[in-house]
Design an enzyme around this catalytic site. Structure first.
Site, PDB file in Angstrom:
ATOM      1  N   ASN A 123       3.086   5.540  -5.749  1.00  0.00           N
ATOM      2  CA  ASN A 123       2.166   5.953  -4.775  1.00  0.00           C
ATOM      3  C   ASN A 123       1.743   7.513  -4.723  1.00  0.00           C
ATOM      4  OD1 ASN A 123       4.623   5.966  -3.840  1.00  0.00           O
ATOM      5  ND2 ASN A 123       4.103   5.581  -1.622  1.00  0.00           N
TER       6      ASN A 123
ATOM      7  N   GLU B 161       0.267   9.971  -2.181  1.00  0.00           N
ATOM      8  CA  GLU B 161      -0.334  10.359  -0.930  1.00  0.00           C
ATOM      9  C   GLU B 161      -1.140  11.615  -1.014  1.00  0.00           C
ATOM     10  OE1 GLU B 161       2.938   9.740   1.966  1.00  0.00           O
ATOM     11  OE2 GLU B 161       2.970   7.716   1.636  1.00  0.00           O
TER      12      GLU B 161
ATOM     13  N   CYS C  95      -2.059   3.515  -3.824  1.00  0.00           N
ATOM     14  CA  CYS C  95      -0.868   2.909  -3.766  1.00  0.00           C
ATOM     15  C   CYS C  95      -0.259   2.821  -5.408  1.00  0.00           C
ATOM     16  CB  CYS C  95      -0.808   1.406  -3.328  1.00  0.00           C
ATOM     17  SG  CYS C  95      -1.104   1.150  -1.786  1.00  0.00           S
TER      18      CYS C  95
ATOM     19  N   GLU D 170       0.744   0.266  -7.258  1.00  0.00           N
ATOM     20  CA  GLU D 170       0.235  -0.793  -7.894  1.00  0.00           C
ATOM     21  C   GLU D 170      -1.084  -0.485  -8.541  1.00  0.00           C
ATOM     22  OE1 GLU D 170       1.228  -1.083  -5.014  1.00  0.00           O
ATOM     23  OE2 GLU D 170       2.531  -2.813  -4.343  1.00  0.00           O
TER      24      GLU D 170
ATOM     25  N   CYS E 226      -0.111  -4.173  -0.903  1.00  0.00           N
ATOM     26  CA  CYS E 226      -1.116  -4.395   0.225  1.00  0.00           C
ATOM     27  C   CYS E 226      -2.422  -4.881  -0.040  1.00  0.00           C
ATOM     28  CB  CYS E 226      -1.571  -2.924   0.833  1.00  0.00           C
ATOM     29  SG  CYS E 226      -2.471  -2.114  -0.297  1.00  0.00           S
TER      30      CYS E 226
ATOM     31  N   CYS F 271      -4.721  -3.348  -2.824  1.00  0.00           N
ATOM     32  CA  CYS F 271      -4.126  -3.502  -4.130  1.00  0.00           C
ATOM     33  C   CYS F 271      -4.504  -5.038  -4.518  1.00  0.00           C
ATOM     34  CB  CYS F 271      -2.590  -3.333  -4.271  1.00  0.00           C
ATOM     35  SG  CYS F 271      -2.216  -1.547  -4.153  1.00  0.00           S
TER      36      CYS F 271
HETATM   37  N1  THU Z   1       2.204   1.562  -0.703  1.00  0.00           N
HETATM   38  C1  THU Z   1       2.079   1.295  -1.847  1.00  0.00           C
HETATM   39  O1  THU Z   1       2.142   2.364  -2.897  1.00  0.00           O
HETATM   40  N2  THU Z   1       2.019  -0.117  -2.270  1.00  0.00           N
HETATM   41  C2  THU Z   1       1.829  -1.099  -1.383  1.00  0.00           C
HETATM   42  O2  THU Z   1       1.302  -2.083  -1.836  1.00  0.00           O
HETATM   43  C3  THU Z   1       2.063  -0.650  -0.099  1.00  0.00           C
HETATM   44  C4  THU Z   1       1.861   0.698   0.482  1.00  0.00           C
HETATM   45  C5  THU Z   1       2.396   3.011  -0.198  1.00  0.00           C
HETATM   46  C6  THU Z   1       1.065   3.657   0.417  1.00  0.00           C
HETATM   47  C7  THU Z   1       1.603   4.866   1.202  1.00  0.00           C
HETATM   48  O3  THU Z   1       1.986   5.853   0.208  1.00  0.00           O
HETATM   49  C8  THU Z   1       2.902   4.159   1.516  1.00  0.00           C
HETATM   50  O4  THU Z   1       3.488   2.893   0.596  1.00  0.00           O
HETATM   51  C9  THU Z   1       3.349   3.653   2.943  1.00  0.00           C
HETATM   52  O5  THU Z   1       2.121   2.876   3.093  1.00  0.00           O
END
Ligand code: THU
Length: 136
Positions: free
Chosen positions: A47, A49, A58, A60, A92, A95
């Site tokens: 991920n 941010e 994210c 994925e 999520c 994704c």
């Molecule tokens: N996140 C992912 O990388 N993958 C997911 O499927 C769920 C959420 C990340 C996004 C964000 O940087 C952190 O997790 C918290 O939501």
């Protein structure tokens, strides 16, 4: 759970990719790995941010996009996710919707922590009804 060698390789790539996560806002680091059918290389993702939170991508999706950049559109064989929580987390909905573009209903998604894969779920269990204008 009996884990195939290639899936285990995917888990290790996901766990390693997680170390590159840029997650100063949530402090939740995620690693992912994607294997495409007919392509030996497994693509890692983490991920990334952003201070403008909606700019976050994210793990994925970064993994899927890396694979597409090198190979163009291909079918996903499996996805592996690695997080440091117990219970482990699922991808999520954003994704999953992106996966729906490149995956069959029965595509396996392996969910792991930092130690090992803990769960296997099928894509259709996570997102039974993806949005798709082609079906309209
Ligand atoms: N996140 C992912 O990388 N993958 C997911 O499927 C769920 C959420 C990340 C996004 C964000 O940087 C952190 O997790 C918290 O939501």
């Amino acid at each position: 759970m009996l884990i195939d060698a290639k899936v285990q390789e995917g888990f290790e790539i996901a766990r390693k990719s997680r170390e590159n996560a840029h997650a100063p806002y949530s402090n939740f680091q995620v690693g992912a790995a994607v294997k495409f059918k007919g392509i030996d290389k497994i693509y890692g993702g983490c991920n990334v941010e952003n201070a403008s939170y909606g700019g976050t991508v994210c793990a994925e999706r970064t993994a899927i996009f890396s694979g597409i950049i090198e190979n163009a559109k291909q079918e996903i064989e499996f996805v592996v996710v690695s997080v440091d929580t117990n219970p482990v987390t699922v991808p999520c909905a954003f994704c999953l919707q992106v996966m729906s573009e490149f995956a069959s209903e029965d595509m396996p998604v392996y969910l792991g922590d930092l130690e090992s894969i803990k769960k296997k779920v099928l894509f259709k269990e996570l997102l039974p009804m993806p949005f798709n204008t082609l079906d309209c």
